[in-house]
Structure formats: structure tokens, C-alpha cells
Scaffold this motif. Structure first.
Motif, short mmCIF file in Angstrom:
data_model
loop_
_atom_site.label_atom_id
_atom_site.label_comp_id
_atom_site.label_asym_id
_atom_site.label_seq_id
_atom_site.Cartn_x
_atom_site.Cartn_y
_atom_site.Cartn_z
N ARG A 168 0.84 -1.20 0.00
CA ARG A 168 0.00 0.00 0.00
C ARG A 168 0.87 1.24 0.00
NH1 ARG A 168 -4.21 1.93 4.66
NH2 ARG A 168 -5.03 3.69 3.51
N LEU A 169 0.49 2.23 -0.79
CA LEU A 169 1.13 3.54 -0.80
C LEU A 169 0.15 4.53 -0.18
CD1 LEU A 169 3.68 5.06 -1.71
CD2 LEU A 169 2.50 5.57 -3.83
N VAL A 170 0.41 4.87 1.08
CA VAL A 170 -0.48 5.76 1.83
C VAL A 170 -0.13 7.19 1.49
CG1 VAL A 170 -1.12 6.47 4.17
CG2 VAL A 170 -0.63 4.08 3.70
N PRO A 171 -1.01 8.07 1.25
CA PRO A 171 -2.47 8.07 1.23
C PRO A 171 -3.06 7.86 -0.17
CG PRO A 171 -1.74 10.32 1.18
CD PRO A 171 -0.50 9.46 1.20
N LEU A 172 -2.24 7.49 -1.14
CA LEU A 172 -2.72 7.39 -2.52
C LEU A 172 -3.55 6.13 -2.77
CD1 LEU A 172 0.49 8.66 -4.31
CD2 LEU A 172 -1.53 9.96 -3.66
N ASN A 173 -3.25 5.03 -2.10
CA ASN A 173 -4.04 3.81 -2.23
C ASN A 173 -4.97 3.71 -1.03
OD1 ASN A 173 -1.16 2.93 -3.48
ND2 ASN A 173 -2.86 2.01 -4.60
N PRO A 174 -6.28 3.64 -1.23
CA PRO A 174 -7.19 3.55 -0.09
C PRO A 174 -7.13 2.20 0.63
CG PRO A 174 -8.41 3.50 -2.15
CD PRO A 174 -6.98 3.75 -2.50
N SER A 175 -6.69 1.15 -0.06
CA SER A 175 -6.60 -0.16 0.58
C SER A 175 -5.35 -0.87 0.07
CB SER A 175 -7.84 -0.99 0.27
OG SER A 175 -7.95 -1.21 -1.10
N PHE A 176 -5.03 -2.00 0.71
CA PHE A 176 -3.87 -2.78 0.31
C PHE A 176 -4.13 -3.49 -1.01
CE2 PHE A 176 -2.85 -2.48 4.82
CZ PHE A 176 -1.48 -2.34 4.78
N LYS A 177 -3.08 -3.62 -1.81
CA LYS A 177 -3.09 -4.46 -3.01
C LYS A 177 -2.53 -5.81 -2.58
CE LYS A 177 -4.31 -0.96 -5.46
NZ LYS A 177 -5.71 -0.73 -5.65
N LYS A 178 -3.24 -6.88 -2.88
CA LYS A 178 -2.85 -8.20 -2.41
C LYS A 178 -2.29 -9.04 -3.54
CE LYS A 178 -4.68 -12.43 -0.41
NZ LYS A 178 -5.88 -13.17 -0.02
N ILE A 179 -1.15 -9.68 -3.26
CA ILE A 179 -0.58 -10.69 -4.15
C ILE A 179 -0.72 -12.01 -3.40
CG2 ILE A 179 1.48 -11.50 -5.34
CD1 ILE A 179 2.51 -8.58 -5.23
N PRO A 180 -1.64 -12.87 -3.81
CA PRO A 180 -1.82 -14.13 -3.10
C PRO A 180 -0.56 -14.99 -3.13
CG PRO A 180 -3.63 -13.73 -4.63
CD PRO A 180 -2.59 -12.72 -4.90
N ILE A 181 -0.29 -15.66 -2.03
CA ILE A 181 0.92 -16.49 -1.91
C ILE A 181 0.92 -17.62 -2.94
CG2 ILE A 181 1.97 -18.24 -0.39
CD1 ILE A 181 2.90 -15.44 0.21
N TYR A 182 -0.24 -18.18 -3.26
CA TYR A 182 -0.27 -19.34 -4.15
C TYR A 182 0.11 -19.01 -5.59
CZ TYR A 182 -4.92 -17.66 -5.53
OH TYR A 182 -5.97 -16.91 -5.98
N ILE A 183 0.18 -17.72 -5.98
CA ILE A 183 0.59 -17.39 -7.35
C ILE A 183 2.07 -17.02 -7.44
CG2 ILE A 183 -1.75 -16.70 -7.97
CD1 ILE A 183 -0.69 -13.81 -8.07
N VAL A 184 2.78 -17.05 -6.31
CA VAL A 184 4.22 -16.74 -6.33
C VAL A 184 4.97 -17.99 -6.76
CG1 VAL A 184 6.21 -16.05 -4.94
CG2 VAL A 184 3.98 -14.99 -4.54
N GLU A 185 5.65 -17.90 -7.90
CA GLU A 185 6.41 -19.03 -8.43
C GLU A 185 7.86 -18.99 -7.96
OE1 GLU A 185 7.88 -20.13 -12.83
OE2 GLU A 185 5.71 -19.98 -12.62
N GLU A 186 8.43 -17.79 -7.93
CA GLU A 186 9.84 -17.63 -7.58
C GLU A 186 10.02 -16.32 -6.83
OE1 GLU A 186 14.16 -17.26 -9.85
OE2 GLU A 186 12.35 -17.62 -11.01
N CYS A 187 10.92 -16.32 -5.87
CA CYS A 187 11.22 -15.12 -5.09
C CYS A 187 12.74 -15.04 -4.92
CB CYS A 187 10.53 -15.20 -3.73
SG CYS A 187 10.90 -13.82 -2.63
N LYS A 188 13.32 -13.88 -5.29
CA LYS A 188 14.77 -13.73 -5.17
C LYS A 188 15.14 -12.28 -4.86
CE LYS A 188 15.30 -13.26 -10.15
NZ LYS A 188 15.89 -13.78 -11.36
N ILE A 189 16.32 -12.13 -4.31
CA ILE A 189 16.87 -10.80 -4.04
C ILE A 189 17.85 -10.50 -5.17
CG2 ILE A 189 18.26 -9.40 -2.47
CD1 ILE A 189 17.35 -11.22 -0.21
N GLN A 190 17.74 -9.27 -5.69
CA GLN A 190 18.58 -8.92 -6.83
C GLN A 190 18.85 -7.42 -6.82
OE1 GLN A 190 17.11 -10.80 -10.28
NE2 GLN A 190 18.43 -9.69 -11.67
N ALA A 191 19.99 -7.03 -7.36
CA ALA A 191 20.29 -5.61 -7.55
C ALA A 191 19.47 -5.11 -8.72
CB ALA A 191 21.77 -5.40 -7.79
N TYR A 192 18.87 -3.94 -8.54
CA TYR A 192 17.95 -3.39 -9.54
C TYR A 192 18.12 -1.88 -9.57
CZ TYR A 192 13.42 -2.36 -11.74
OH TYR A 192 12.42 -1.91 -12.55
N GLU A 193 18.20 -1.33 -10.78
CA GLU A 193 18.32 0.11 -10.92
C GLU A 193 16.94 0.67 -11.30
OE1 GLU A 193 20.90 3.27 -13.48
OE2 GLU A 193 21.82 1.38 -12.95
#
Length: 165
Positions: free
Chosen positions: A89-114
Motif C-alpha cells: 500500500r502507498l499511503v495516502p494514494l491507495n485507499p486499501s492494500f493491493k494483495k498478491i496471493p501467496i499461491y501465485i508466487v512461483e519464484e522469489c529472489k533478491i537482486q540488484a535493480y536500478e
């Protein structure tokens, strides 16, 4: 990283988005318009704004001198990892949380990003402007980049939620 059993909350991070470049770009017009309004009330209109109607000056002062600085000051980025999903959520611009359900996450990694160029740094060392972020690959093929001050903790929390699902 502790789990709160009543809410299923595993990880929560609140980031203030106070950046010096944005601060200068918000405060410079605000200070200029405050000066113009105070000068107009005390001495009359300054030399450069003689032809601008008072109503326009008042509207500019309110938007750029009051509203934008308050919006800048109150903006926060909230990231939560719960048992059932990742909430952003980006307060105060988003009135509610945006949800990413856990069951649709295929891969999760930490990476350097510009962030300005959108470049990933997989094979080469990151530039000075690159930040470490958590990148999610969803089963739909989409990629979600989540910025965090503690990317390792966020990654661990997401992996914990995925393994418990």
C-alpha cells in the motif's frame, strides 16, 4: 521475524519516502508561493506577478504551497507479508492494500535493480545507483519488484509464507 497468530502477520515494513531530490522539487515552489502570498498581503503583489489574478495565486499557493508538501510529508510505502499473501500500500494514494496471493508466487529472489533504467544486475556487479530489491515471478508470467530497506528479511518472510501455504 515473528508471526502474529491473530492476524497471520509475518513481516511488516513502513518506509517513509523522503528523498532529497523530491524534497527540493516540492519545497522550492512551496517556498516561492509562500513568499509571493505573504508579500502580496503585506506589500502588494511582487513585480513579476502583477497581471495574475488573486484567485489564481491563491489556488497555486494552496496546491503547490500547502497540498503537495503535506502529501509529500504523509506518503508512506507499507509492505506486509501474511500467511495468505503479500500486501502493498502507498499511503495516502491507495485507499486499501493491493494483495498478491501467496499461491501465485512461483519464484522469489533478491537482486540488484536500478529503478530509473529498470536494469537487473545478474551477471555483473551493480552500479552505484542500484538497490537490492525482492523480485517475485508469478505463475502468470508477470514480474513484481518490491523495494525494501531489509530485502533479506522480506525474502525470508515470503519464503516462510510460501512454505507454510
Amino acid at each position: 521475524m515473528t508471526e502474529h497468530p491473530e492476524t497471520g502477520l509475518i513481516f511488516r515494513e513502513v518506509q517513509d519516502l523522503h528523498n532529497n531530490v523530491v524534497l527540493i522539487s516540492v519545497l522550492y515552489p512551496a517556498i516561492l508561493l509562500w513568499y509571493i502570498e505573504i508579500h502580496s498581503l503585506v506589500f502588494g503583489k511582487p513585480a513579476g506577478v502583477q497581471n495574475i489574478p488573486d484567485l489564481y495565486l491563491l489556488a497555486l499557493w494552496f496546491v503547490f504551497g500547502v497540498f503537495f508538501p503535506l502529501l509529500f510529508y504523509s506518503t508512506k510505502h507499507i509492505t506486509e507479508v501474511r500467511k495468505d499473501g503479500i500486501y502493498i500500500r502507498l499511503v495516502p494514494l491507495n485507499p486499501s492494500f493491493k494483495k498478491i496471493p501467496i499461491y501465485i508466487v512461483e519464484e522469489c529472489k533478491i537482486q540488484a535493480y536500478e529503478p530509473f533504467t529498470g536494469k537487473d544486475y545478474v551477471d555483473r556487479p551493480p552500479s552505484r545507483r542500484a538497490n537490492f530489491v525482492v523480485i517475485l515471478k508469478l505463475i502468470t508470467g508477470k514480474r513484481v519488484v518490491i523495494s525494501s530497506r531489509n530485502p533479506k528479511e522480506l525474502h525470508q518472510a515470503i519464503m516462510s509464507a510460501v512454505s507454510n501455504f
